[in-house]
Design an enzyme around this catalytic site. Structure first.
Site, PDB file in Angstrom:
ATOM      1  N   ALA A  75       0.844  -1.199   0.000  1.00 20.75           N
ATOM      2  CA  ALA A  75       0.000   0.000   0.000  1.00 20.75           C
ATOM      3  C   ALA A  75       0.872   1.240   0.000  1.00 20.75           C
ATOM      4  O   ALA A  75       2.068   1.168   0.275  1.00 20.75           O
ATOM      5  CB  ALA A  75      -0.886   0.026   1.254  1.00 20.75           C
ATOM      6  N   SER A 117      -4.082   0.391   9.966  1.00 23.99           N
ATOM      7  CA  SER A 117      -3.312   1.422  10.652  1.00 23.99           C
ATOM      8  C   SER A 117      -4.142   2.103  11.716  1.00 23.99           C
ATOM      9  O   SER A 117      -5.370   2.254  11.566  1.00 23.99           O
ATOM     10  CB  SER A 117      -2.880   2.466   9.619  1.00 23.99           C
ATOM     11  N   TYR A 141      -5.029   8.769   3.728  1.00 20.40           N
ATOM     12  CA  TYR A 141      -4.363   7.504   4.053  1.00 20.40           C
ATOM     13  C   TYR A 141      -5.240   6.684   5.001  1.00 20.40           C
ATOM     14  O   TYR A 141      -5.579   5.526   4.724  1.00 20.40           O
ATOM     15  CB  TYR A 141      -2.988   7.792   4.676  1.00 20.40           C
ATOM     16  N   LYS A 145      -7.542   3.128   4.399  1.00 20.73           N
ATOM     17  CA  LYS A 145      -7.398   1.920   5.231  1.00 20.73           C
ATOM     18  C   LYS A 145      -8.772   1.526   5.793  1.00 20.73           C
ATOM     19  O   LYS A 145      -9.142   0.362   5.827  1.00 20.73           O
ATOM     20  CB  LYS A 145      -6.402   2.166   6.374  1.00 20.73           C
ATOM     21  N   PHE A 169       0.199   0.637  15.175  1.00 22.06           N
ATOM     22  CA  PHE A 169       0.497   1.957  15.709  1.00 22.06           C
ATOM     23  C   PHE A 169       1.870   2.368  15.133  1.00 22.06           C
ATOM     24  O   PHE A 169       2.060   2.205  13.937  1.00 22.06           O
ATOM     25  CB  PHE A 169       0.359   1.948  17.241  1.00 22.06           C
ATOM     26  N   LEU A 188       9.813   9.577  12.799  1.00 19.74           N
ATOM     27  CA  LEU A 188      10.642  10.198  13.833  1.00 19.74           C
ATOM     28  C   LEU A 188      11.960   9.450  14.060  1.00 19.74           C
ATOM     29  O   LEU A 188      13.037  10.061  14.023  1.00 19.74           O
ATOM     30  CB  LEU A 188       9.842  10.265  15.151  1.00 19.74           C
ATOM     31  N   ARG A 218       3.277   8.783  21.308  1.00 18.98           N
ATOM     32  CA  ARG A 218       2.924   7.700  20.390  1.00 18.98           C
ATOM     33  C   ARG A 218       3.250   6.350  21.031  1.00 18.98           C
ATOM     34  O   ARG A 218       4.091   6.239  21.915  1.00 18.98           O
ATOM     35  CB  ARG A 218       3.740   7.811  19.093  1.00 18.98           C
ATOM     36  N   GLY A 282      -2.001  17.863  11.053  1.00 20.41           N
ATOM     37  CA  GLY A 282      -2.663  16.557  11.146  1.00 20.41           C
ATOM     38  C   GLY A 282      -2.101  15.620  12.195  1.00 20.41           C
ATOM     39  O   GLY A 282      -2.540  14.475  12.290  1.00 20.41           O
TER      40      GLY A 282
HETATM   41  N1  UFG Z   1       8.110  13.919  14.442  1.00 21.90           N
HETATM   42  C1  UFG Z   1       9.035  14.908  14.656  1.00 21.90           C
HETATM   43  N2  UFG Z   1      10.052  15.044  13.752  1.00 21.90           N
HETATM   44  C2  UFG Z   1      10.169  14.248  12.631  1.00 21.90           C
HETATM   45  C3  UFG Z   1       9.197  13.244  12.424  1.00 21.90           C
HETATM   46  C4  UFG Z   1       8.178  13.115  13.350  1.00 21.90           C
HETATM   47  O1  UFG Z   1       8.977  15.631  15.640  1.00 21.90           O
HETATM   48  O2  UFG Z   1      11.107  14.423  11.843  1.00 21.90           O
HETATM   49  C5  UFG Z   1       7.027  13.726  15.435  1.00 21.90           C
HETATM   50  C6  UFG Z   1       5.647  13.874  14.824  1.00 21.90           C
HETATM   51  O3  UFG Z   1       5.205  15.189  14.933  1.00 21.90           O
HETATM   52  C7  UFG Z   1       4.828  12.886  15.644  1.00 21.90           C
HETATM   53  C8  UFG Z   1       5.842  11.850  16.133  1.00 21.90           C
HETATM   54  O4  UFG Z   1       7.118  12.410  15.906  1.00 21.90           O
HETATM   55  O5  UFG Z   1       4.327  13.525  16.757  1.00 21.90           O
HETATM   56  C9  UFG Z   1       5.741  10.546  15.374  1.00 21.90           C
HETATM   57  O6  UFG Z   1       5.779  10.830  13.973  1.00 21.90           O
HETATM   58  P1  UFG Z   1       5.979   9.703  12.867  1.00 21.90           P
HETATM   59  O7  UFG Z   1       5.990  10.402  11.558  1.00 21.90           O
HETATM   60  O8  UFG Z   1       7.144   8.845  13.212  1.00 21.90           O
HETATM   61  O9  UFG Z   1       4.689   8.807  13.034  1.00 21.90           O
HETATM   62  P2  UFG Z   1       3.144   9.227  12.977  1.00 21.90           P
HETATM   63  O10 UFG Z   1       2.618   9.054  14.371  1.00 21.90           O
HETATM   64  O11 UFG Z   1       2.917  10.528  12.344  1.00 21.90           O
HETATM   65  O12 UFG Z   1       2.592   8.168  11.942  1.00 21.90           O
HETATM   66  C10 UFG Z   1       2.453   6.808  12.222  1.00 21.90           C
HETATM   67  C11 UFG Z   1       2.541   6.036  10.919  1.00 21.90           C
HETATM   68  C12 UFG Z   1       1.431   6.455  10.001  1.00 21.90           C
HETATM   69  C13 UFG Z   1       0.110   6.331  10.700  1.00 21.90           C
HETATM   70  C14 UFG Z   1       0.130   7.066  12.011  1.00 21.90           C
HETATM   71  C15 UFG Z   1      -1.134   6.900  12.773  1.00 21.90           C
HETATM   72  O13 UFG Z   1       3.771   6.262  10.306  1.00 21.90           O
HETATM   73  O14 UFG Z   1       1.444   5.617   8.863  1.00 21.90           O
HETATM   74  O15 UFG Z   1       1.202   6.606  12.810  1.00 21.90           O
HETATM   75  O16 UFG Z   1      -1.258   5.587  13.090  1.00 21.90           O
HETATM   76  F1  UFG Z   1      -0.854   6.896   9.924  1.00 21.90           F
END
Ligand code: UFG
Length: 328
Positions: A75, A117, A141, A145, A169, A188, A218, A282
């Site tokens: 995906a 997800s 996204y 899903k 997660f 992150l 998270r 978001g």
């Molecule tokens: N973050 C930073 N700096 C970065 C990247 C992320 O501070 O360079 C922060 C984000 O703001 C967030 C946290 O770190 O608060 C985690 O971010 P990620 O991008 O690692 O993960 P997400 O929680 O945004 O996304 C994950 C999955 C998605 C899914 C989402 C919800 O990667 O596919 O969880 O389940 F949609």
């Protein structure tokens, strides 16, 4: 068992293929290699390069390989990209998924495990979210899903499909052989480790969230724990009645961005350069799983739940593969 893994050259898919092979299954990988990597396909699995939308290719594969069950990881999975280009997400995640279901129906394969997800929940009201929470995705996204989970329910009722949707997660860490290499990288932990390795310093995206230290919380889950859950889910599809079972896959505890940075500094043994920036659109403040259902239904338990295990394994993989899979 003979298993088809879509997206088996991707991050989660590669480690799941490894687990399936270790458990004695015969694995065929179907991957476009658009975001996956040839080098991420575990030795022992056969790679077929192609798309889910190619109905004759997929039906032919199911028949010629005698496939008994499918693990559907293939995906598109970038939130920002999904907002910029929703058509891509509807086409590949929904229409591509339904094309796969039609091929399964045509050939008579009735077992499927789906990579869903936590994005289906959107920004939930409660601190720890369980599977009964209202699904309110906040980006295409998550919406795609959710839509495909819906299709699985109706294929269960109408066509006898036995499916398990695993709502991941925040997946983290690496196995010894396979790790995370996205281009661009938005997650992150790899961004923190890239900074630690002398790349661009990570940006902490927002420190004014309504959380204890101001950064988002998270639920991080080790990719090998995820792989274990795929095996258990596959077993479940043998015994389950037709329909859709849904399980959250998280460790059940939350860590803030600052906590991740501190744990990474410990894993790396040095300060990691970083800067504070603005919020990313978001991003919900808190997203943590209740994982009781996966424990009960799958008999699964996360075994590598500490940040040290996740970040430590990601760091070791990165050091062994400084260019990711790009080195060929
Ligand atoms: N973050 C930073 N700096 C970065 C990247 C992320 O501070 O360079 C922060 C984000 O703001 C967030 C946290 O770190 O608060 C985690 O971010 P990620 O991008 O690692 O993960 P997400 O929680 O945004 O996304 C994950 C999955 C998605 C899914 C989402 C919800 O990667 O596919 O969880 O389940 F949609």
């Amino acid at each position: 068992m003979r298993v088809l893994v879509t997206g088996g050259a991707g991050y989660v898919g590669s480690v799941s293929v490894e687990g399936l092979l270790r458990a004695g299954h015969t694995v065929t990988v179907l991957d476009t290699l658009v975001t996956g990597h040839r080098a991420a396909v575990a030795p022992g699995a056969e790679l077929v390069v192609g798309t889910l939308s190619d109905a004759s290719l997929v039906a032919g594969l199911l028949r010629s390989k005698g496939i008994e069950a499918v693990v559907h990881c293939g995906a598109r999975s970038l939130v920002g990209e999904s907002i910029a280009n929703p058509a891509l997400y509807y086409r590949e995640n929904v229409a591509g998924g339904v094309a796969l279901l039609e091929a399964l129906r045509e050939v008579g394969v009735d077992r499927l495990v789906f990579s869903s997800s936590a994005a289906v929940y959107g920004a939930p009201d409660s601190a720890a979210v369980d599977e009964t929470a209202v699904l309110r995705p906040i980006n295409p996204y998550g919406e795609t899903k959710r839509a495909f989970e819906g299709a699985l329910t109706w294929y269960g009722r109408g066509h006898g499909l036995r499916a398990v949707a695993l709502r991941y997660f925040n997946v983290a860490g690496a196995s010894q052989a396979f790790g995370e290499h996205h281009q661009p990288e938005t997650h992150l932990i790899p961004n923190v480790l890239a900074g630690a390795a002398g790349g661009t310093p990570v940006t902490i995206m927002g420190t004014d969230y309504p959380t204890p230290d101001g950064t988002p919380v998270r639920d991080y889950i080790h990719v090998e724990d995820l792989s274990d859950a795929h095996l258990a889910a596959l077993e479940l599809t043998a015994a389950a009645p037709p329909g859709l079972e849904v399980c959250n896959l998280g460790s059940g505890s939350g860590f803030s961005v600052w906590e991740v940075l501190r744990a990474a500094q410990e894993a790396v043994g040095a300060p990691i350069p970083h800067e504070v920036g603005a919020r990313r659109a978001g991003d919900p403040p808190v997203l943590v799983a209740t994982n009781d259902r996966a424990r009960d239904v799958l008999g699964w338990t996360p075994r590598r739940g500490t940040l040290q295990e996740m970040i430590g394994s990601a760091w070791r993989w990165r050091q062994a593969h400084p260019q990711g899979y790009a080195e060929g």
